[in-house]
Design an enzyme around this catalytic site. Structure first.
Site, PDB file in Angstrom:
ATOM      1  N   SER A  60      -8.716 -19.949  20.669  1.00 57.80           N
ATOM      2  CA  SER A  60      -7.253 -19.838  20.638  1.00 57.80           C
ATOM      3  C   SER A  60      -6.711 -19.275  21.944  1.00 57.80           C
ATOM      4  O   SER A  60      -7.135 -18.206  22.399  1.00 57.80           O
ATOM      5  CB  SER A  60      -6.816 -18.939  19.487  1.00 57.80           C
ATOM      6  OG  SER A  60      -7.278 -19.441  18.255  1.00 57.80           O
ATOM      7  N   GLN A 112     -11.323 -15.303  22.487  1.00 54.34           N
ATOM      8  CA  GLN A 112     -12.553 -15.013  21.752  1.00 54.34           C
ATOM      9  C   GLN A 112     -13.515 -16.195  21.832  1.00 54.34           C
ATOM     10  O   GLN A 112     -13.181 -17.301  21.405  1.00 54.34           O
ATOM     11  CB  GLN A 112     -12.216 -14.701  20.291  1.00 54.34           C
ATOM     12  CG  GLN A 112     -13.391 -14.394  19.404  1.00 54.34           C
ATOM     13  CD  GLN A 112     -12.963 -14.113  17.980  1.00 54.34           C
ATOM     14  OE1 GLN A 112     -11.880 -14.526  17.559  1.00 54.34           O
ATOM     15  NE2 GLN A 112     -13.772 -13.409  17.221  1.00 54.34           N
ATOM     16  N   GLY A 113     -14.714 -15.974  22.341  1.00 55.29           N
ATOM     17  CA  GLY A 113     -15.729 -17.017  22.447  1.00 55.29           C
ATOM     18  C   GLY A 113     -16.821 -16.853  21.412  1.00 55.29           C
ATOM     19  O   GLY A 113     -17.928 -16.396  21.729  1.00 55.29           O
ATOM     20  N   TYR A 114     -16.523 -17.217  20.168  1.00 59.44           N
ATOM     21  CA  TYR A 114     -17.500 -17.126  19.076  1.00 59.44           C
ATOM     22  C   TYR A 114     -17.982 -18.515  18.651  1.00 59.44           C
ATOM     23  O   TYR A 114     -19.121 -18.879  18.861  1.00 59.44           O
ATOM     24  CB  TYR A 114     -16.882 -16.406  17.874  1.00 59.44           C
ATOM     25  CG  TYR A 114     -16.945 -14.896  17.896  1.00 59.44           C
ATOM     26  CD1 TYR A 114     -17.043 -14.186  19.084  1.00 59.44           C
ATOM     27  CD2 TYR A 114     -16.882 -14.166  16.711  1.00 59.44           C
ATOM     28  CE1 TYR A 114     -17.087 -12.802  19.098  1.00 59.44           C
ATOM     29  CE2 TYR A 114     -16.930 -12.774  16.713  1.00 59.44           C
ATOM     30  CZ  TYR A 114     -17.033 -12.105  17.910  1.00 59.44           C
ATOM     31  OH  TYR A 114     -17.081 -10.729  17.910  1.00 59.44           O
ATOM     32  N   SER A 115     -17.080 -19.299  18.021  1.00 55.57           N
ATOM     33  CA  SER A 115     -17.477 -20.566  17.401  1.00 55.57           C
ATOM     34  C   SER A 115     -17.966 -21.582  18.417  1.00 55.57           C
ATOM     35  O   SER A 115     -17.509 -21.624  19.570  1.00 55.57           O
ATOM     36  CB  SER A 115     -16.305 -21.167  16.621  1.00 55.57           C
ATOM     37  OG  SER A 115     -15.945 -20.352  15.539  1.00 55.57           O
ATOM     38  N   GLU A 149      -9.152  -5.856  11.877  1.00 56.34           N
ATOM     39  CA  GLU A 149      -7.820  -6.250  11.417  1.00 56.34           C
ATOM     40  C   GLU A 149      -7.648  -6.177   9.912  1.00 56.34           C
ATOM     41  O   GLU A 149      -6.560  -6.416   9.399  1.00 56.34           O
ATOM     42  CB  GLU A 149      -7.521  -7.691  11.855  1.00 56.34           C
ATOM     43  CG  GLU A 149      -7.287  -7.856  13.325  1.00 56.34           C
ATOM     44  CD  GLU A 149      -6.866  -9.283  13.626  1.00 56.34           C
ATOM     45  OE1 GLU A 149      -5.674  -9.500  13.769  1.00 56.34           O
ATOM     46  OE2 GLU A 149      -7.731 -10.152  13.693  1.00 56.34           O
TER      47      GLU A 149
END
Length: 419
Positions: free
Chosen positions: A175, A140-143, A258
């Site tokens: 992660s 996941q490429g968010y922060s 989730e």
């Protein structure tokens, strides 16, 4: 629960409907058929056997279509409901077995459900089978360094160049990126739009010259998080999910997938951890210490509160409600609680906790797996991991601000204010 002498008696019904209980029977039969008679949970295995089991177990779940339980049958699923998914997750947690491998959180749970809602027919037909088989692994490429909890301030940008997007920027706390070959990225595609607009949700291959993944070691000694640098990285123009400049809406729907599962399974994992803590106190001869007993009782009471808060969140999730303040309450509650129970474990072990012996936790977040031995390495590393729980998925400070504004009605803190 009676509400008053002149009011109707009301009760909270936490039972599940018959059709899901029939499915629970199916899942239990599957577990009894496939797990060894002396099975104590994946946490009871040493590290290498545990990973070997997890890989074989994932293949079995995929074959039985448990990994894709709620997907339409045309994409390899069973077309069952969210509540069936919750039942499955409850039974897996109680049996001490995982739902796939760690990166399936991002591929199977997050991205697949997002593609089913927002993806094009071509995107679903190509990626869903590869996610299910494990051929494609995702992160996941968010922060970003300056856009963590305030994600809308992200600076990674993507510029259209013919039939491709060119991406420049940096992501952090990614992660498992060092084990993955794809990443879903939030990037600014319209720099002139307001903060929450002009962001797109892109699917980007990691194995290319314009991408650099740098793992960094956590204080627990484990490698889990990464920095990801994009320097002219490219992806196809059609690998935008949900439409150009609509990424914020897509991202928010992904974050909600989730909620119900975690509301059901978190209390199970935390209860197993409390039970292991009781055994730890007995092991160290502290089970009759009145202060230790009081602190253990406090932990037990908090887990019970989390269980009923979980039912409340689960009810809203099953009704399709958007994430509300109760999500912030739950996140703040369990993450702050977990620092307290791991503090207690370290106090029980005393100096033994300073010299870790035995297998460290298999998980890199929250509790160790059910069945884990009461080793000092398991508890001390979980103690260190617990600190990160107050930071990832929204810091405790951010959760308190959300609750202050949305529940208490306090004024929003001015942007740019110190604090």
């Amino acid at each position: 629960m009676r509400t008053g002498p002149d009011e109707e008696s009301t009760q909270v019904d936490i039972s599940y409907p018959p059709e899901t209980e029939a499915f629970r029977t199916e899942v239990r039969a599957f577990l009894a058929e496939t797990l060894p008679p002396d099975w104590k949970g994946i946490g009871a295995l040493d590290e290498e056997p545990a990973w070997a089991f997890a890989r074989a177990w994932r293949r079995l779940l995929a074959e039985r279509r448990y990994l894709s339980l709620t997907w339409p049958e045309e994409y390899g699923g069973r077309g069952l409901t969210k509540l069936h998914q919750v039942v499955l997750m409850e039974e897996l947690a109680l049996a001490g077995v995982p739902f796939g491998l760690p990166q399936d959180t991002f591929g199977v749970k997050m991205l697949a459900n997002t593609l089913l809602r927002w993806g094009t027919d071509e995107q679903k037909a190509h990626f869903l089978p590869r996610i299910l088989s494990g051929e494609d692994t995702w992160c996941q490429g968010y922060s970003e360094p300056d856009a963590g909890s305030d994600l809308a301030s992200l600076r990674t940008r993507a510029v259209r160049d013919g039939e491709e997007w060119v991406i420049d920027g940096q992501k952090v706390w990614t992660s498992g990126a060092h084990h993955c070959d794809w990443i879903f990225v939030l990037a600014r595609t319209n720099p002139d739009a307001s903060r929450h607009r002009g962001i797109s949700f892109l699917l980007v291959p990691l194995d290319q010259p314009g991408v650099e993944v740098r793992p960094f070691r956590m204080m627990s000694g484990q490698l889990h998080f990464n920095e990801v640098f994009f320097n002219g990285a490219r992806t196809r123009a059609d690998l935008v999910v949900g439409g150009v400049d609509n990424g914020w809406t897509v991202a928010q729907s992904l974050l909600g997938v989730e909620r119900g599962e975690e509301a059901a399974t978190n209390p199970i994992l935390f209860k197993a951890e409390v039970e292991r803590l009781v055994e730890l106190a007995r092991l160290y001869g502290k089970d009759q210490d009145p202060v230790i007993r009081q602190r253990i009782a406090w932990c037990w009471s908090k887990v019970e509160i989390m269980r009923y808060l979980g039912y409340r969140i689960l009810t809203g999730w099953l009704k399709g409600a958007e994430p509300g303040p109760e999500s912030s309450i739950a996140k703040l509650y369990w993450s702050e609680y977990h620092t307290k129970i791991t503090d207690l474990a370290m106090d029980i072990m005393g100096l033994h906790g300073q010299v870790p012996v035995g297998r460290p936790p298999l998980r890199t977040y929250r509790t160790d797996d059910p069945g884990a031995a009461n080793s000092s390495a398991s508890w001390s590393a979980t103690y260190l991991i617990a600190r990160s729980g107050t930071i990832y998925a929204g810091t405790s400070q951010v959760q308190r601000n959300i609750l202050a504004e949305k529940v208490l009605g306090l004024p929003r803190e001015p942007r740019g204010a110190a604090g």
